[in-house]
Design a protein around this motif. Structure first.
Motif, PDB file in Angstrom:
ATOM      1  N   GLN A 133      -0.968  -3.039   7.287  1.00 30.60           N
ATOM      2  CA  GLN A 133       0.465  -3.275   7.115  1.00 30.60           C
ATOM      3  C   GLN A 133       1.320  -2.388   8.006  1.00 30.60           C
ATOM      4  N   ALA A 134       0.711  -1.553   8.807  1.00 33.75           N
ATOM      5  CA  ALA A 134       1.484  -0.694   9.697  1.00 33.75           C
ATOM      6  C   ALA A 134       2.211  -1.550  10.726  1.00 33.75           C
ATOM      7  N   PRO A 135       3.487  -1.254  11.000  1.00 36.23           N
ATOM      8  CA  PRO A 135       4.217  -2.046  11.991  1.00 36.23           C
ATOM      9  C   PRO A 135       3.623  -1.874  13.372  1.00 36.23           C
ATOM     10  N   ALA A 136       3.664  -2.953  14.132  1.00 33.66           N
ATOM     11  CA  ALA A 136       3.146  -2.893  15.500  1.00 33.66           C
ATOM     12  C   ALA A 136       4.025  -1.967  16.327  1.00 33.66           C
ATOM     13  N   PRO A 137       3.430  -1.160  17.191  1.00 37.23           N
ATOM     14  CA  PRO A 137       4.248  -0.262  18.013  1.00 37.23           C
ATOM     15  C   PRO A 137       5.157  -1.041  18.946  1.00 37.23           C
ATOM     16  N   ALA A 138       6.381  -0.538  19.107  1.00 43.57           N
ATOM     17  CA  ALA A 138       7.333  -1.185  20.003  1.00 43.57           C
ATOM     18  C   ALA A 138       6.873  -1.038  21.440  1.00 43.57           C
ATOM     19  N   PRO A 139       7.050  -2.079  22.242  1.00 39.90           N
ATOM     20  CA  PRO A 139       6.635  -1.965  23.653  1.00 39.90           C
ATOM     21  C   PRO A 139       7.457  -0.914  24.369  1.00 39.90           C
ATOM     22  N   GLU A 140       6.786  -0.149  25.209  1.00 45.30           N
ATOM     23  CA  GLU A 140       7.479   0.890  25.958  1.00 45.30           C
ATOM     24  C   GLU A 140       8.361   0.266  27.034  1.00 45.30           C
ATOM     25  N   TYR A 162     -10.200   3.985  -0.302  1.00 43.17           N
ATOM     26  CA  TYR A 162     -10.635   3.205   0.865  1.00 43.17           C
ATOM     27  C   TYR A 162      -9.762   1.964   1.041  1.00 43.17           C
ATOM     28  N   VAL A 163      -9.531   1.237  -0.037  1.00 44.72           N
ATOM     29  CA  VAL A 163      -8.720   0.016   0.061  1.00 44.72           C
ATOM     30  C   VAL A 163      -7.292   0.374   0.449  1.00 44.72           C
ATOM     31  N   ASN A 164      -6.723   1.394  -0.184  1.00 42.16           N
ATOM     32  CA  ASN A 164      -5.352   1.789   0.158  1.00 42.16           C
ATOM     33  C   ASN A 164      -5.230   2.136   1.637  1.00 42.16           C
ATOM     34  N   GLY A 165      -6.133   2.968   2.129  1.00 41.25           N
ATOM     35  CA  GLY A 165      -6.079   3.376   3.528  1.00 41.25           C
ATOM     36  C   GLY A 165      -6.268   2.208   4.479  1.00 41.25           C
ATOM     37  N   PHE A 166      -7.168   1.304   4.142  1.00 36.77           N
ATOM     38  CA  PHE A 166      -7.410   0.148   5.009  1.00 36.77           C
ATOM     39  C   PHE A 166      -6.166  -0.731   5.084  1.00 36.77           C
ATOM     40  N   VAL A 167      -5.543  -0.984   3.937  1.00 40.40           N
ATOM     41  CA  VAL A 167      -4.358  -1.851   3.931  1.00 40.40           C
ATOM     42  C   VAL A 167      -3.160  -1.155   4.571  1.00 40.40           C
ATOM     43  N   LEU A 168      -3.077   0.157   4.454  1.00 43.75           N
ATOM     44  CA  LEU A 168      -2.012   0.880   5.153  1.00 43.75           C
ATOM     45  C   LEU A 168      -2.083   0.614   6.651  1.00 43.75           C
ATOM     46  N   ARG A 169      -3.290   0.579   7.201  1.00 45.62           N
ATOM     47  CA  ARG A 169      -3.449   0.263   8.619  1.00 45.62           C
ATOM     48  C   ARG A 169      -3.069  -1.194   8.896  1.00 45.62           C
ATOM     49  N   ALA A 186       0.820  -1.208   0.000  1.00 46.41           N
ATOM     50  CA  ALA A 186       0.000   0.000   0.000  1.00 46.41           C
ATOM     51  C   ALA A 186       0.853   1.256   0.000  1.00 46.41           C
ATOM     52  N   ARG A 187       1.984   1.216   0.670  1.00 53.65           N
ATOM     53  CA  ARG A 187       2.860   2.394   0.689  1.00 53.65           C
ATOM     54  C   ARG A 187       3.449   2.656  -0.687  1.00 53.65           C
ATOM     55  N   VAL A 188       3.801   1.613  -1.409  1.00 58.82           N
ATOM     56  CA  VAL A 188       4.348   1.797  -2.754  1.00 58.82           C
ATOM     57  C   VAL A 188       3.316   2.480  -3.644  1.00 58.82           C
ATOM     58  N   VAL A 189       2.079   2.015  -3.601  1.00 60.63           N
ATOM     59  CA  VAL A 189       1.032   2.602  -4.431  1.00 60.63           C
ATOM     60  C   VAL A 189       0.754   4.042  -3.997  1.00 60.63           C
ATOM     61  N   ALA A 190       0.783   4.285  -2.697  1.00 61.77           N
ATOM     62  CA  ALA A 190       0.528   5.638  -2.206  1.00 61.77           C
ATOM     63  C   ALA A 190       1.610   6.615  -2.654  1.00 61.77           C
ATOM     64  N   HIS A 191       2.832   6.127  -2.902  1.00 54.89           N
ATOM     65  CA  HIS A 191       3.936   6.998  -3.332  1.00 54.89           C
ATOM     66  C   HIS A 191       3.949   7.223  -4.844  1.00 54.89           C
ATOM     67  N   ALA A 192       3.099   6.514  -5.590  1.00 48.37           N
ATOM     68  CA  ALA A 192       3.129   6.606  -7.053  1.00 48.37           C
ATOM     69  C   ALA A 192       2.617   7.960  -7.523  1.00 48.37           C
ATOM     70  N   ARG A 193       3.218   8.435  -8.585  1.00 47.18           N
ATOM     71  CA  ARG A 193       2.818   9.720  -9.170  1.00 47.18           C
ATOM     72  C   ARG A 193       2.236   9.586 -10.572  1.00 47.18           C
ATOM     73  N   SER A 194       2.498   8.472 -11.232  1.00 47.14           N
ATOM     74  CA  SER A 194       1.963   8.282 -12.583  1.00 47.14           C
ATOM     75  C   SER A 194       1.858   6.797 -12.867  1.00 47.14           C
TER      76      SER A 194
END
Length: 272
Positions: A154-161, A145-152, A101-109
């Protein structure tokens, strides 16, 4: 310029290799130098086929977008079923690639071939009652909608504090022995006399102790409705949530199409 245009090294080979590297190292680790090393060439050799890294990312995004199989609905397929099938296949393709999803979000053409396929999709929607603008807005909104959903997803899990270190206790310093002699009597606290005609002020209340509700604040109460929703399976990510979003999208599109309105949403007005 040295002749590094080697046989077998094409733009498509670069894109395919970059997609494979993407799965291994992610978008952050994908560099032109890393790609050149994977292909066994020096970095300048790649610029015979791509001018910038952005052009490489555009080619990768183009390949990802076309992988689900772009094209108009089948003859026996309604626009609703086609959009559902298109969205599900697109999500599966994005999830199949690390940082897809990040690759597609960075596309310009996109390539001319992909644009031509997209135009066929729009034409098929116009044949089914959409205006050209509504068809474009519909596919664009569904893709976002699909891009935003998949971005979530594929988002890395937050590191434990890290556990907080306990605060060091203050050093009380050296203990001094009292001087010899009779113990000193404490001086009596002066009690002010009340003014004439006024009652004496009551003694101040003691400060609340550790068990006081003032010290602890209001007790933490679990949000009842949210808890009930979670227990019923109301998740905000995953298959169920994605399908719910699709159903809402299809229903909303059908409502817009039936009313023949495509523009900013306006609130409904009711009589006072």
């Amino acid at each position: 310029m040295p002749s590094d245009k080697r046989p077998g090294l094409t733009k498509q080979v670069l894109i395919d290799t970059a997609l494979r590297l993407l799965d291994e190292v992610g978008l952050e680790g994908l560099t032109v130098r890393r790609l050149a090393a994977e292909l066994g060439v020096q970095s300048p050799a790649l610029y015979w086929h791509i001018r910038t890294k952005q052009e490489l990312l555009d080619g990768m995004a183009d390949a990802i977008c076309r992988a689900p199989g772009m094209g108009p609905p089948r003859d026996d397929e309604s626009w609703q079923d086609w959009l559902l099938r298109r969205a599900r296949a697109y999500r599966a393709t994005l999830l199949a690639r690390r940082d897809g999803a990040r690759v597609v979000a960075h596309a310009r053409s996109l390539s001319q071939e992909t644009v031509a396929l997209f135009d066929r999709e729009l034409a098929a929607m116009v044949e089914r009652g959409f205006t050209p603008a509504l068809a474009l807005h519909t596919i664009g909104a569904l893709t976002s909608y699909v891009n935003g959903f998949v971005l979530r997803e594929q988002a890395p899990a937050p590191a434990p504090e890290p556990a907080a270190d306990p605060l060091p206790k203050p050093d009380p310093g050296p203990t001094q022995e009292p001087a010899p002699g009779p113990p000193a009597e404490p001086a009596p606290s002066p009690t002010p006399e009340p003014a004439a005609g006024l009652p004496a002020e009551p003694a101040p209340s003691p400060a609340p102790g550790p068990a006081s509700s003032h010290a602890l604040g209001s007790p933490r109460v679990a949000p009842a409705t949210l808890t009930a929703a979670v227990l019923e399976g109301g998740e905000s990510i995953g298959e169920t949530a994605f399908e719910h979003g699709l159903r809402v999208f299809i229903a909303g599109t059908a409502a817009v199409l039936s009313h023949g309105h495509d523009g900013p949403a306006t609130p409904s007005r009711t009589a006072p």
